[in-house]
Scaffold this motif. Structure first.
Motif, mmCIF file in Angstrom:
data_model
loop_
_atom_site.group_PDB
_atom_site.id
_atom_site.type_symbol
_atom_site.label_atom_id
_atom_site.label_comp_id
_atom_site.label_asym_id
_atom_site.label_seq_id
_atom_site.Cartn_x
_atom_site.Cartn_y
_atom_site.Cartn_z
ATOM 1 N N ASN A 150 0.833 -1.209 0.000
ATOM 2 C CA ASN A 150 0.000 0.000 0.000
ATOM 3 C C ASN A 150 0.863 1.253 0.000
ATOM 4 O O ASN A 150 0.531 2.250 -0.646
ATOM 5 N N PHE A 151 1.977 1.214 0.721
ATOM 6 C CA PHE A 151 2.900 2.354 0.751
ATOM 7 C C PHE A 151 3.422 2.650 -0.648
ATOM 8 O O PHE A 151 3.417 3.804 -1.101
ATOM 9 N N ASN A 152 3.871 1.624 -1.358
ATOM 10 C CA ASN A 152 4.385 1.819 -2.715
ATOM 11 C C ASN A 152 3.301 2.333 -3.651
ATOM 12 O O ASN A 152 3.548 3.196 -4.506
ATOM 13 N N HIS A 153 2.089 1.837 -3.489
ATOM 14 C CA HIS A 153 0.951 2.310 -4.288
ATOM 15 C C HIS A 153 0.671 3.790 -3.992
ATOM 16 O O HIS A 153 0.389 4.579 -4.895
ATOM 17 N N SER A 154 0.758 4.166 -2.719
ATOM 18 C CA SER A 154 0.492 5.549 -2.307
ATOM 19 C C SER A 154 1.504 6.512 -2.903
ATOM 20 O O SER A 154 1.164 7.633 -3.299
ATOM 21 N N LEU A 155 2.760 6.087 -2.972
ATOM 22 C CA LEU A 155 3.805 6.938 -3.536
ATOM 23 C C LEU A 155 3.546 7.231 -5.012
ATOM 24 O O LEU A 155 3.752 8.355 -5.486
ATOM 25 N N ILE A 156 3.084 6.228 -5.735
ATOM 26 C CA ILE A 156 2.807 6.397 -7.164
ATOM 27 C C ILE A 156 1.703 7.424 -7.384
ATOM 28 O O ILE A 156 1.747 8.216 -8.329
ATOM 29 N N ILE A 209 -5.633 11.214 7.427
ATOM 30 C CA ILE A 209 -5.198 11.756 6.143
ATOM 31 C C ILE A 209 -3.811 12.353 6.337
ATOM 32 O O ILE A 209 -3.626 13.273 7.131
ATOM 33 N N ASP A 210 -2.843 11.802 5.607
ATOM 34 C CA ASP A 210 -1.465 12.264 5.816
ATOM 35 C C ASP A 210 -0.621 11.888 4.604
ATOM 36 O O ASP A 210 -1.112 11.303 3.636
ATOM 37 N N LEU A 211 0.670 12.200 4.698
ATOM 38 C CA LEU A 211 1.621 11.881 3.643
ATOM 39 C C LEU A 211 1.866 10.369 3.602
ATOM 40 O O LEU A 211 1.715 9.684 4.626
ATOM 41 N N PRO A 212 2.243 9.823 2.457
ATOM 42 C CA PRO A 212 2.422 8.368 2.332
ATOM 43 C C PRO A 212 3.369 7.770 3.366
ATOM 44 O O PRO A 212 3.107 6.689 3.914
ATOM 45 N N ASP A 257 -13.613 0.194 9.314
ATOM 46 C CA ASP A 257 -13.550 0.894 10.601
ATOM 47 C C ASP A 257 -12.554 2.049 10.606
ATOM 48 O O ASP A 257 -12.822 3.107 11.164
ATOM 49 N N VAL A 258 -11.388 1.820 10.014
ATOM 50 C CA VAL A 258 -10.299 2.796 10.011
ATOM 51 C C VAL A 258 -9.892 3.042 8.565
ATOM 52 O O VAL A 258 -9.839 2.117 7.750
ATOM 53 N N PHE A 259 -9.573 4.300 8.247
ATOM 54 C CA PHE A 259 -9.260 4.701 6.880
ATOM 55 C C PHE A 259 -7.948 5.473 6.904
ATOM 56 O O PHE A 259 -7.847 6.497 7.580
ATOM 57 N N ILE A 260 -6.935 4.979 6.182
ATOM 58 C CA ILE A 260 -5.618 5.611 6.170
ATOM 59 C C ILE A 260 -5.332 5.992 4.727
ATOM 60 O O ILE A 260 -5.039 5.132 3.887
ATOM 61 N N LEU A 261 -5.425 7.295 4.427
ATOM 62 C CA LEU A 261 -5.466 7.743 3.038
ATOM 63 C C LEU A 261 -4.557 8.934 2.776
ATOM 64 O O LEU A 261 -4.291 9.744 3.668
ATOM 65 N N ASN A 262 -4.114 9.042 1.524
ATOM 66 C CA ASN A 262 -3.431 10.247 1.068
ATOM 67 C C ASN A 262 -4.427 11.398 0.969
ATOM 68 O O ASN A 262 -5.639 11.173 0.856
#
Length: 345
Positions: free
Chosen positions: A10-16, A163-166, A205-210
């Motif tokens: 997910n981290f690598n996907h977020s960076l893209i 909501i934060d940076l990758p 339940d929890v959402f961790i997003l760019n």
């Protein structure tokens, strides 16, 4: 068991899918060491530099970041006017991230940030949770999730968005997965066409997003920003305020803690000049106990512009004068600082 492969994927996907221009120079420097992430680096993220910028306060008496340097737990409890029994349910029994600066008392690993976050939780509990049903919370710039963890422990029914940076989301994903292994976590990888729907919210339940995901008219009862907008570029702050003011429920809350003045991003960042619209009523406005250079504001959304907002902002402007440099171009201010620093050597 925490799924490390999923976290790294997910981290690598977020960076893209993340626009690096949205990141200030402060965070570009801090995040320069997020390369070749593996399980060992994540397991040690609080001692290998990955948490720098989100983990700056410790009970370590020698830490230059500690506002109130206490040698004992008793001193810390007295300073924040709380009892051990009152706060102990929020202490962890596992040293997630393997920090070397935690105090071990009985079965608990205790950080200075536990007290700071409990101070925030007390405000939110008293003026939000006890006044209104809070089902949807969005924390902007929540670090690796310490305050969110505490709020979800206190209010387990809430849907919580980070909501934060990758790079920060990577740590948050690992941390929250360890604390709440049974919660369903929704990630950037799960977004279809860079958006999140109401059915996605219902099933997780929890959402961790760019930043800048399409929220399809999803509304929040409470927004939180604690000491991160002060490190953002003005155009990014404006984007966030547009998002907050468009996606807040009727009578929803915005809990904000930031410095009166900060210019580390290369421009003047002044708390009273954030792009608030007129539809806010001030519930709390006070100095932040943990840092004399910061201020706490709790705002509630209003249907009317006939609020106390302008009056409270004028009061904050007066306080800002104590912490702001003279009204000069930033180039001159920085030159003066360099001269001052040179003669101090």
């Amino acid at each position: 068991m925490t799924n490390i492969k999923k976290i790294i994927s997910n981290f690598n996907h977020s960076l893209i899918n993340f626009n690096q221009n949205d990141k200030s120079n402060i965070w570009k420097g801090i995040h320069s060491n997020f390369k070749y992430i593996n399980i060992e680096k994540l397991e040690n993220f609080r001692n290998n530099g990955l948490s720098r910028g989100t983990d700056n306060s410790f009970l370590n008496i020698h830490s230059s970041h500690t506002v109130y340097k206490s040698k004992t737990l008793e001193e810390k409890l007295k300073f924040y006017n709380i009892s051990f029994d009152e706060i102990k349910k929020f202490f962890l029994k596992e040293n997630i991230g393997r920090s070397k600066n935690l105090l071990k008392i009985k079965d608990y690993y205790i950080s200075d940030s536990d007290f700071k976050n409990y101070e925030r939780l007390r405000d939110i509990r008293k003026f939000c949770f006890l006044k209104k049903n809070i089902n949807m919370i969005c924390e902007i710039g929540g670090g690796f999730g310490e305050l969110g963890r505490m709020i979800m422990t206190d209010q387990p029914h809430t849907k919580y968005f980070f909501i934060d940076l990758p790079e920060t989301n990577l740590l948050c994903h690992y941390y929250i997965s360890k604390v709440f292994p049974n919660k369903k976590i929704f990630l950037n990888e799960n977004c279809k066409n860079n958006s999140i729907s109401k059915s996605d919210v219902e099933n997780n339940d929890v959402f961790i997003l760019n930043p800048w995901i399409d929220y399809q008219n999803i509304k929040f009862d409470l927004f939180i920003n604690a000491q991160s907008m002060m490190e953002m570029k003005p155009d990014i702050i404006k984007k966030y305020f547009n998002f907050i003011q468009s996606n807040i429920n009727k009578n929803g809350f915005f809990y904000l803690i930031n410095r009166y003045y900060h210019d580390g991003v290369g421009s003047k960042n002044i708390l009273s000049q954030y792009p608030y619209d007129a539809f806010w009523n001030v519930i709390i406005s006070k100095a932040y106990k943990s840092s004399k250079t910061s201020h706490v504001i709790l705002l509630q959304r209003s249907d009317s512009i006939r609020t106390n907002f302008k009056l409270e902002i004028e009061k904050i402007k007066k306080l800002e004068k104590t912490f702001s440099p003279p009204n000069l171009p930033l180039l001159i201010i920085n030159f003066y600082r360099k001269i001052k620093k040179f003669f101090k050597k």
